[in-house]
Structure formats: structure tokens, C-alpha cells
Design a protein around this motif. Structure first.
Motif, short mmCIF file in Angstrom:
data_model
loop_
_atom_site.label_atom_id
_atom_site.label_comp_id
_atom_site.label_asym_id
_atom_site.label_seq_id
_atom_site.Cartn_x
_atom_site.Cartn_y
_atom_site.Cartn_z
N LEU A 33 -4.11 -7.90 -12.57
CA LEU A 33 -3.23 -7.20 -11.65
C LEU A 33 -4.03 -6.62 -10.49
CD1 LEU A 33 -0.28 -6.16 -11.19
CD2 LEU A 33 -0.97 -4.08 -12.40
N GLY A 34 -3.55 -6.88 -9.28
CA GLY A 34 -4.22 -6.36 -8.10
C GLY A 34 -3.29 -5.53 -7.24
N ALA A 35 -3.88 -4.65 -6.42
CA ALA A 35 -3.08 -3.82 -5.53
C ALA A 35 -2.67 -4.57 -4.28
CB ALA A 35 -3.86 -2.56 -5.16
N ALA A 36 -3.40 -5.62 -3.90
CA ALA A 36 -3.10 -6.34 -2.66
C ALA A 36 -3.78 -7.71 -2.71
CB ALA A 36 -3.59 -5.54 -1.45
N THR A 220 -4.19 2.45 -0.08
CA THR A 220 -4.36 3.56 -1.03
C THR A 220 -3.10 3.75 -1.86
OG1 THR A 220 -5.89 4.66 0.50
CG2 THR A 220 -4.90 6.01 -1.23
N ALA A 221 -1.93 3.68 -1.22
CA ALA A 221 -0.68 3.85 -1.96
C ALA A 221 -0.46 2.70 -2.95
CB ALA A 221 0.49 3.93 -0.98
N ALA A 226 -0.66 0.40 -8.59
CA ALA A 226 -1.24 -0.53 -9.57
C ALA A 226 -1.88 0.23 -10.73
CB ALA A 226 -2.27 -1.42 -8.88
N LEU A 227 -2.60 1.30 -10.43
CA LEU A 227 -3.24 2.08 -11.47
C LEU A 227 -2.20 2.74 -12.38
CD1 LEU A 227 -6.08 3.70 -9.33
CD2 LEU A 227 -6.40 2.02 -11.16
N ARG A 228 -1.14 3.27 -11.78
CA ARG A 228 -0.10 3.94 -12.57
C ARG A 228 0.65 2.94 -13.46
NH1 ARG A 228 1.00 9.06 -11.87
NH2 ARG A 228 0.15 10.18 -10.07
#
Length: 902
Positions: A33-36, A220-221, A226-228
Motif C-alpha cells: 500500500l502506498g500513499a501516492a 502529507t495528508a 495510508a498510515l491510518r
């Protein structure tokens, strides 16, 4: 009791065991899983795949997108790559993962990139995550990649952050199905540097991405999301592991808050305290009511307090639960241990101190048995009634039924008759059992009060007729005194217990009926597609279940207006209008029985969803005095109103989406019209002005041949301008619905010939062929519109077909239709444009990348043909290059015969 509680907690959860068994029968899923985009998900998946390959596992690549990155491409060396299957779609050849080839090989692990991908039409599954599900069901492990913006539940949040709506999403259930989630994390600074270095996109694309998407704030958002999401999934896995292995919690890996509520008014303040605590801890929370045997004896007002408090918890974002149990403390701890709760909020004990000498309060038991769970004892605000509705409710007094008391008297009389008969053979003290049977019968059939009446009447009859001295109310024998009082005691206890069971059974039946009605109502709402249907179903259901008259009001042009009613009623007096508007504006009940504007005829209750109020319900009945509803009826109204509000919001959201699409289409057409006018009006005008100016200034010095050329230019460009304005006028008529064909029977060859003669100048550099058999039937058309449609098709063919090529018009009959076909020998229509060539202002690019035409001609063709009851389609020729347009018109059945015409 504590030991029993520990034994129950020690048993594994059946649901957790079932889920564990199900997971063992399918393949394992790991999501990177990635944030972007660009954080390295595919790279890390390939690295993990190589490690499995080194362990001797059969690893294959189902689909991996390297996006031209050399370091990612290098990692593919050594993998068995399953060739992709080719799918033909609208003239294009697309490549998709070959699911059947993977299933046939049955490897140990498959690498599947881009989980949210949409498969080409014609594939087995519309989405790639469905392919992955099938692989998992066949026992094949899968590694896959996913960006956080593709998670369905976060789609709106991501859209808010990035101002970009992601169309390809994956249901949250797929995330929940993952056995492992590995988050691939990069700081915003490192990711932006990768973009600058060209490791994510090509330079032009990277520049646009840096401006619109890859800003430090956005990244950042997305990183936090992703972390949550990963932490939430890991927390769920921890709870499942504890339940499956009968591990008594809590394990304080994450915080969870639980608040215990009861029938006291202070419960609302406990719920708000738990909300604040959960907000500080950034933890999930729930409100729990333990339903014990004592709950049966609660008054309607106390039941209403419980229901209102649970609704308050839901509005504040918590989970509302009602759990059955014998002891409050043990059931709370059992639930807390099973769900890894770390904090329990309870109210301080209410019982007086002397009572605690004989019985521990639930709070004492919680503190004593809590173990590692933190217990927060809060005094609460006894006067807090904010969970209430602001509506006075009618007391739910049991109706006095004289018939029940008469029947209870009859039961005692029957028992007396049997006792007179049995008195000859039985001891007098055994006759008490006969009267006890009458008491139990009254309790079962009629409830507690008739049973108590039966108990009193039976005791008097037993004393008067059978205890010596008989026919008096005195008792001589001490043993008979003891028997008499024991009979009364047993009768009272038995009648209470039996009546309690009877109340429980009646409540269960009522609950089942209500649940069935609510279920049918929800199904009815789910099947409705229009707002009128939703409003009618809501008004009828509330009126029939609560026996009231109903009006439904929705916002309209800044005020509130009646939209439906049962029975139909759309008249409101000034007091009712004021109460309805106040309820709408303040999202609180008003009118009859409410704290605000109680002089209104009706009670007005807002229809609320999680977002806002969507309307108002007005209610009244034939009973003119006092409150409208009992607490139980008010709870039923709340449930009906909640379902109706969600259905209304659903219909309104669909309408909003449709309006947004129409607005976007209108904006597109307006922009296209302005572009077209600015180019297609300006170009011929400039040519006319230039030619006319040259003729004016140099007429005397110009050769006759040059003057003729300039005059021809003026005429040609003026005709072009005239055609453009005519097209605009025709398109306006079509879109406004003002097109009214002047029908008549005409031979299609005559109209086609007229169109060819009219287009002779346009077609002077092309060869034309017309094949129109003499026996073609006449068709019912407007000759002017039909000729214009054919002219536009010939004009279109002349623009795209090379000079010297053949443009053919052919006609024939087919299955009750007349078919007219115009074919050219140009480059044909690009596959992506085949379904769009008839769209208004859509123009296909010519080979030299110069747009031709105004984008109105073919759209007008379709409008004219469909106005005359026909159809038109565009295709590419099969025998050679070129486009072909096919018109189908219905053959009329009332063609007059030749002798009739004579």
C-alpha cells in the motif's frame, strides 16, 4: 460468578474461528500500500517476489507495469512472465492479465500490479480485484499493489484533499481480506525529488503532477491516510487473533473506549464524556446498554431515555450496542475483553450506602474484576436531558379491560366448582392448588393485574368455602392459617413470574411485527426511483403504523412546501407553517406537544441524516388533546423517519449528480460553440473581406481571370458561412424540440439526386456513383430535411476523402426498411470516434492534424433522421479504407397502388 466469567472469556470466538478456517482454505493476499504513485510499491513487490523465488516457490508475474523505469524492469529478469491475453475493444487491441493461463499453471505466488485497474470490456471480470479474488479462492497466493486514493471509503476524502476524483476504486472488503499489508512510505520531499529526477513520470507529465497533485500538503495528508488505514487493519487483525485464540484482553496496542449507559438521564453526559475521551485518544468508541431481567420492569419513560441515549451516541460517531446479560459488570467485561477495550466509562453508583452491604453495585464489580482495563467512574449530570427530543410524550398507561377481570372471576368460579367436587376425596389443603391454577391462567392470558385480582378472589373463596369454620372469613386451625398465607405468597410469586413471561412474549411478538414492518418499508424504499414514490411510501407507512395523519414537507426556493400527505392534504394554517419552518431551520421538533410553538395543529419533526435535515414530517390525529405518541411509538417514528430521510437523500443525490452532468455538458457545448463561432465564422468572413477589399482597391489593374477567382472566393465563402448559420439554426431547432417534419411519400432516388446536384461544387474534385433501383418503395419523409441530411453526409465525405476518390450513394430494402448508404474512400473513422461522431461539435482530426468542419453536420443528420423515425450509424468499410454511413427508414404500409393514383 467471576470464575464463570473467566471460563466464558476463555472460549474462542466462533466467528473468529470460522474466519480463520476460511482463510486457511484460500490463498494469502499481501497488499503493498502506498500513499501516492511513485513511492516504490511495484519495486518492493518484485523484491519480495524474488525472495520467495529464492526460497524455491513457483512465482509468476501475472501483470506488472514498469512505466519505463529501468530499475523496475531489471527486477523482472528471472521471473516466469505469463503472456497477457489480447482483448479487442472498439477497434483497439488491449492487453489484460491471462487469468485462465495462471489458473492452469497454478503457481505458488502471483504478482499482480495495480489492483484497482478496470479490465477491458469482454474480460471475465470487470475489475482486476475480482480476478485476484478468483486466484485466492483457488488457493493461489497473491502479491499486489494499491494506492490509498483507490480505497472506496476514502474516495471522498481524497477528492477533497487533491481536488481530483478517482474513478477506479476498490471496496474496503478487499482490504479487510488481506492477510498482510505492507505500507511503502516515502517522505514528501523524497517523492518530489524522484519526480524531479524523472523516476516517476516523463518530464512534462511530472511538471503537471507537481503543480496539481504532488504538493507537499497533499502528499502529507495522503501519507497520513495510508498510515491510518494500515493501523486500522492491523488493529482489526489483532482483535481477530485474540478472539480466535481465546486471549483475554486488553492488549494495549491501541486504545478503545466503551461507555456503559442505563435508564438514568445522566447517561447522555456519560456518552459525551466518552466522546471527548475518544477524541483525545484518537480511538474508536462504543456505547453499550446491558439488557438484564430487570429491563422488563422499566417504565416507558426509562426505555425512551435508553433509546435516545443510544441515538445520541450514533450521532456523535460511536457504535451503539444492546447486549443481553444477567449481570451488568460481567457482560461489560466479557464484551470489553473480546473487543480489546482499554477504557470503560461508567456512572457512579445510584443505590444508597446501606444497600451495598447486601449487594455489590455494578461499578464495584467492574473495579474489582477489571484487571488491566481502566475504569472511569463519572458522576454525570442528573438533569442532563439533551438526548431528549423536545417533545412531550403521552404516558403509556395499561388500558383497563373489564373483560379480563370478568374472565378472571370466571376462572376462580370454575376452580371453586372443581374444589367442591374434589373436597369429597382430597384434603382441604390440596384444594389450594386448584385455585393456584386459576391464578396462573389469569396471569398467562391477561397479565399481572387480573392475576393479582384472581389471587385475592381465590384466597377469599378458599378461606370462605373450605377452611374451617366454613362460610366465614375466620380461620380456626393454626395449620390452616399457615397454609392460607403460603397459598397467597405462592400465588403472588407465581402470578408475577408468569405475567413477566407473558410480557416478554408479547414484547417479542410486537418487536417481531415492528421489525418485519420496518424491513418491508426499507425494501419498498430501496425499490423506489423517484422522489414522489419515496414520499408517498413514507407517508403511507407512517400513517398506517402509527394511526396518524401525515404531511411531508421539503425545501423549495428558500422555504418549505408540502410535497405529499396521507390522507392527501396540502393545506396548512399560519401556525403550522411557522412550526414547520422553525423545525426545518433549527433541526428540532416544533408544534403540537413540543416545547416550541405548541399551538400548532400538527407536530413537526425534522427528517435528519448524518449530513443535514432533508425535510419535515407533520403529524396529527383525531385526538385533539394531549401528546400524540407514547415513548414506544416515538421510537418507532424515529426509525421510520431515519429510513425515509436516507431514501430522500439518496434520490436527491442522484438528482444532484444528474444536474451536475447536465451542467457540465452545457458548459462543454457552450465552450465548443464559442470555439466554433470564433473560428468558423471568422475564417469565411476574413476570406470575404480580403477578396472584397482586393477587388475594391485593385479592380482596374487586375486581370479578368484574377477577378473571377476572387469573386468565386467571395461566393464560396459566403455559401460556407450560410451553411454554418443554417446548421446552427437547425441544431437549435432539434435541441429545443421545435422540429416538426412535413411528411409526405417520396421516391428516395429523387431526393438523393437533388442532394447530389446541390453538392456539385463540393464534389467537383471527386467521382460520385448513385445506385438507386427503380423499384425502391417510396418513403414517408420530409423531403427538405432528408435532402439536408444527405447533403451533410456528402459534405462530410468530400472533406475526408482524397481527391479523385469515389463517393457512392446506394439504396436497397431490408426487412421492412429502406436502407440508404453513403460510402467514401477516405482514411475511415478512428475507432475511438465511432460512437462520438454524431455528438454535437465533435470533430475528427484530419491526417494533417487540422480540424475540419464545425462539428454540427453529422449531429444534424442524426437529429433529422431520428425526427423522421429512422436510424443512422457510422462504420468503417470492410472491403477497403473509408467510412460508411447507413440510414434505415421504416417502409410505409399505406403506399397507394398505381390504379388508385389514377
Amino acid at each position: 460468578m467471576p470464575d464463570d466469567n473467566r471460563d466464558q472469556v476463555a472460549r474462542p470466538s466462533p466467528d473468529a474461528l470460522l474466519e480463520k478456517a476460511r482463510a486457511e482454505t484460500r490463498g494469502r493476499l499481501k497488499i503493498f500500500l502506498g500513499a501516492a504513485p511513485g513511492v516504490g510499491k511495484t519495486y518492493e513487490m518484485l523484491v519480495s517476489g524474488r525472495a520467495k523465488l529464492a526460497d524455491g516457490i513457483d512465482v509468476v508475474v501475472g501483470v506488472v507495469e514498469t512505466h519505463g523505469r529501468r530499475e523496475t524492469q531489471a527486477l523482472l529478469d528471472g521471473f516466469a512472465i505469463i503472456p497477457r491475453v489480447k482483448v479487442h475493444y472498439k477497434g483497439h487491441t488491449l492487453e489484460e492479465m491471462d487469468l485462465d493461463a495462471i489458473l492452469a499453471r497454478k503457481p505458488g505466488l502471483v504478482l499482480v500490479d495495480e489492483l484497482a485497474h478496470t479490465n477491458a470490456e469482454g474480460s471475465r471480470h470487470p475489475k482486476r480485484y475480482l480476478d485476484v479474488k478468483e486466484l485466492l479462492d483457488r488457493g493461489i497466493d497473491v502479491y499486489t499493489t494499491l494506492n490509498i486514493q483507490h480505497v472506496e471509503s476514502l474516495n471522498d476524502v481524497v477528492s477533497q484533499i487533491t481536488r481530483i476524483r478517482v474513478r477506479e476504486t476498490v471496496p474496503d472488503s478487499v482490504i479487510d481480506m488481506a492477510d498482510d499489508i505492507e505500507i511503502i512510505d516515502l517522505t514528501p520531499e523524497d517523492l518530489i525529488k524522484r519526480l524531479h529526477d524523472g523516476k516517476v513520470y516523463v518530464p512534462k507529465t511530472a511538471e503537471r503532477a507537481l503543480t496539481n497533485y504532488f504538493t507537499p500538503g497533499n502528499l502529507t495528508a495522503l501519507r497520513e491516510l495510508a498510515l491510518r488505514k494500515t493501523a486500522q487493519r492491523v488493529d482489526d487483525q489483532l482483535v481477530s487473533h485474540m478472539q480466535a485464540h481465546a486471549i483475554s484482553g486488553p492488549w494495549a496496542a491501541g486504545e478503545r473506549v466503551l461507555v456503559s449507559i442505563d435508564h438514568h438521564p445522566r447517561s447522555a453526559s456519560l456518552v459525551r464524556y466518552a466522546t471527548r475521551m475518544a477524541s483525545r485518544l484518537r480511538a474508536p468508541w462504543s456505547a453499550v446498554y446491558i439488557e438484564t431481567n430487570r429491563s422488563i420492569s422499566l417504565t416507558e419513560e426509562e426505555r425512551d431515555t435508553i433509546a435516545a441515549t443510544l441515538r445520541l451516541a450514533e450521532r456523535l460517531g460511536g457504535e451503539a450496542l444492546t447486549l443481553p446479560g444477567n449481570r451488568v459488570a460481567e457482560e461489560l467485561l466479557r464484551h470489553a475483553s473480546a473487543n480489546n477495550v482499554t477504557h470503560i466509562v461508567v456512572g457512579s453508583p445510584e443505590a444508597p450506602t446501606w444497600r451495598q452491604w447486601f449487594q455489590h453495585s455494578p461499578v464495584d464489580d467492574l473495579i474489582r474484576l477489571a484487571g488491566d482495563i481502566s475504569i472511569h467512574v463519572i458522576s454525570g449530570n442528573e438533569k442532563d436531558d439533551s438526548a431528549g427530543r423536545g417533545v412531550r410524550l403521552a404516558p403509556a398507561l395499561p388500558a383497563f379491560n373489564i373483560k379480563a377481570y370478568l374472565l378472571a372471576t370466571a376462572y376462580v368460579a370454575v376452580a371453586l366448582g372443581f374444589s367442591v367436587v374434589l373436597d369429597q376425596v382430597l384434603d382441604v389443603r390440596n384444594l389450594a392448588l386448584v385455585f393456584l391454577m386459576a391464578v396462573l391462567t389469569s396471569a398467562v392470558l391477561h397479565g399481572l393485574r387480573p392475576a393479582l385480582y384472581s389471587c385475592l378472589l381465590g384466597a377469599l373463596a378458599f378461606n370462605f368455602f373450605f377452611l374451617p369454620p366454613r362460610f366465614t372469613l375466620t380461620i380456626r386451625d393454626p395449620e390452616s392459617v399457615i397454609a392460607f398465607f403460603f397459598f397467597i405468597g405462592v400465588a403472588l410469586i407465581a402470578s408475577n413470574l408468569t405475567a413477566a413471561v407473558q410480557r416478554q412474549a408479547a414484547a417479542a411478538r410486537q418487536r417481531a411485527r415492528t421489525t418485519e414492518d420496518l424491513y418491508l418499508f426499507s425494501r419498498k424504499l430501496a425499490s423506489t426511483g423517484t422522489l414522489d414514490d419515496v414520499l408517498w411510501a413514507t407517508a403511507f407507512q407512517i400513517a398506517s403504523m402509527l394511526k396518524v395523519r401525515v404531511v411531508l414537507l421539503l425545501p423549495e426556493e428558500g422555504t418549505i412546501a408540502v410535497k405529499a400527505g396521507y390522507p392527501p392534504d396540502d393545506t396548512l394554517d399560519d401556525a403550522d407553517i411557522a412550526a414547520a419552518r422553525w423545525a426545518w431551520e433549527h433541526n428540532h421538533a416544533a408544534g403540537r406537544g413540543a416545547d416550541t410553538l405548541p399551538g400548532a395543529k400538527r407536530l413537526y419533526v425534522p427528517l435528519r441524516t448524518g449530513r443535514t435535515a432533508v425535510g419535515v414530517i407533520g403529524l396529527d390525529s383525531d385526538r385533539r388533546e394531549g401528546p400524540l405518541f407514547t415513548p414506544e411509538q416515538q421510537r418507532l417514528l424515529d426509525a421510520l423517519a431515519d429510513q425515509a430521510a436516507l431514501a430522500i437523500e439518496r434520490v436527491q443525490l442522484v438528482a444532484d449528480v444528474d444536474r451536475a452532468k447536465l451542467a457540465a455538458e452545457a458548459d462543454r457545448l457552450r465552450s465548443a460553440l464559442l470555439t466554433s463561432i470564433s473560428h468558423d465564422l471568422k475564417t469565411p468572413l476574413a476570406a470575404v473581406l480580403g477578396a472584397a477589399g482586393t477587388l475594391r482597391d485593385y479592380f482596374g489593374s487586375m486581370l479578368a481571370e484574377d477577378r473571377d477567382d476572387l469573386l468565386s472566393t467571395v461566393i464560396d465563402e459566403s455559401e460556407r458561412l450560410n451553411r454554418f448559420i443554417a446548421n446552427l439554426l437547425d441544431m437549435t431547432k432539434i435541441e429545443s424540440g421545435a422540429m416538426e417534419p412535413n411528411y409526405g411519400l417520396h421516391y428516395p432516388g429523387d431526393i438523393a439526386g437533388s442532394a447530389l446536384r446541390r453538392a456539385i461544387k463540393i464534389l467537383e474534385r471527386h467521382k460520385t456513383e448513385m445506385i438507386m433501383p427503380a423499384d425502391l418503395p417510396m418513403v414517408r419523409v420530409d423531403p427538405v430535411l432528408f435532402e439536408q441530411a444527405l447533403f451533410n453526409l456528402l459534405d462530410n465525405a468530400a472533406k475526408y476523402a482524397p481527391e479523385g476518390s469515389v463517393i457512392r450513394i446506394e439504396g436497397w430494402t431490408d426487412a421492412g426498411h429502406l436502407v440508404i448508404q453513403i460510402a467514401d474512400e477516405g482514411p475511415g473513422i478512428p475507432p475511438n470516434d465511432l460512437t462520438r461522431v454524431f455528438d454535437t461539435f465533435h470533430r475528427v482530426r484530419k491526417g494533417d492534424q487540422v480540424r475540419a468542419g464545425t462539428g454540427l453536420g453529422l449531429s444534424i443528420c442524426r437529429g433529422f433522421i431520428e425526427a423522421m423515425g429512422g436510424t443512422i450509424i457510422a462504420e468503417n468499410r470492410k472491403d477497403r479504407s473509408g467510412a460508411v454511413f447507413t440510414i434505415r427508414l421504416p417502409k410505409p404500409n399505406d403506399i397507394p397502388k398505381l390504379d388508385e393514383l389514377k
